[in-house]
Design a protein around this motif. Structure first.
Motif: not given
Length: 72
Positions: A23-27
């Motif tokens: 759910g993070t931008p990196e993921h």
């Protein structure tokens, strides 16, 4: 590493993977590249080099080289 080897090594700590939480931008960026569906433009997305990565590579590999490539 198997359990017996870990028991013989004093102070061994499991290494951190550095994986981003879901759910993070990196993921999301990782998923867009590594889970891309087949298609004519997949190669373009997977071969993109991000600016931060390119800057880090240039800084690491250009240490000690002159900034100008002109002959003296």
């Amino acid at each position: 590493m198997h359990r017996d080897a870990r028991e013989r090594m004093k102070g061994w700590v499991k290494p951190q993977t550095g994986a981003a939480s879901a759910g993070t931008p990196e993921h999301k960026a990782w998923s867009r590249v590594h889970r891309a569906s087949p298609g004519p433009e997949r190669w373009r997305e997977r071969s993109r080099t991000y600016e931060g990565v390119a800057a880090a590579m240039a800084a690491q590999w250009s240490a000690g080289f002159p900034l100008s490539m002109e002959a003296e």
